[in-house]
Design an enzyme around this catalytic site. Structure first.
Site: not given
Length: 286
Positions: A46-48
């Protein structure tokens, strides 16, 4: 080649929690937003988080967060993941992260043999959600009715780096049955500037324990299994609405309905608008 590490945050086991990509040296990508979005899309979490050392100041980093679709001003679980990755590389201690939302301090330690991080949010704020333009269309997109809401927890838009619509389900069964209109909710969230919709249920009105779920269609993700930014915003909501009037710790259980159980601990202080969010994180084997 850019090295991407993967950690799962708010869990002690890689099969739980919320996975995040971590790039500890993103200097080669500085200013190349398209490259960071593309890399985040390849990672698929969902995020990096993309970190760049802040000049000669030790343990201070610039951080940018990208979902598979776009940049996010602040991401709690990727912050915990990145802090634990730095602790494993450099040893535990205090970190300062410069994010698009503001300065976020993180303390890292070891708890029961597992790395642990506590982030201190930017100042929080919360306001009642507008019934006509926010609550009603959100309920329609979720396929909920007004009777599905807990009247003891008023709908609000809460902020701790990003805006999140907070809606409280009256029953655990209502929270568990999440089958929303992806396109409709995404369009509403883009129009209102919300990062997630923070859906909560309080099983016992005498305890500060909550279940939570966070739809995240604007990031290209149906649901987040652990959302540190929303947890921080929710802590601010509890303080602003008077539901917490003294120093308190809130426990949020998230991801259970997805098979990725997570635990987020939220510490609230009455005279401080900042909120602390804590949790473990573990490396996901390559």
């Amino acid at each position: 080649m850019t090295e991407v590490l993967r950690y799962s945050a708010f869990t002690t086991h890689p099969s739980g929690g919320n996975p995040a990509g971590v790039v500890l040296d993103a200097g080669a990508l500085a200013g190349d937003d398209a490259a960071m979005v593309a890399l985040a899309a390849r990672v698929g979490d969902s995020e990096t988080a993309f970190l760049t050392a802040h000049g000669t100041t030790p343990r201070r980093y610039r951080v940018r967060y990208f979902s598979p679709r776009a940049e996010v001003a602040f991401c709690g679980h990727a912050t915990v993941a990145a802090a634990v990755a730095l602790a494993e590389r450099d040893g535990p201690g205090e970190l300062v992260l410069d994010t698009a939302a503001g300065e976020v301090r993180v303390a890292t330690s070891t708890d029961g043999g597992v790395r642990y991080a506590t982030l201190t949010s930017v100042p929080t704020r919360s306001r009642p959600a507008d019934e006509a333009t926010e609550v009603a269309p959100a309920l329609a997109a979720l396929r909920w009715s007004g009777d599905d809401l807990d009247p003891a927890l008023a709908p609000h838009v809460a902020f701790a780096g990003n805006d999140h619509l907070v809606l409280a389900a009256a029953t655990r069964a209502r929270l568990a049955d999440l089958a929303y209109d992806y396109g409709a909710l995404e369009e509403l969230m883009r129009r209102r500037g919300w990062t997630t919709v923070h859906l909560v249920h309080r099983p016992d009105p005498d305890r500060l324990d909550f279940h939570a779920r966070d739809p995240f269609p604007v990031g290209g993700v149906v649901e987040d299994p652990a959302t540190g930014a929303a947890a921080a915003a929710f802590g601010g909501y509890l303080r602003a609405t008077g539901l917490v009037g003294e120093a308190a710790r809130v426990r949020i259980r998230q991801g259970e309905d997805m098979g990725r159980p997570s635990e987020l601990l939220v510490d609230i202080t009455p005279d401080d608008t900042r909120v602390r969010v804590s949790g473990h994180a573990v490396r996901i084997p390559a």
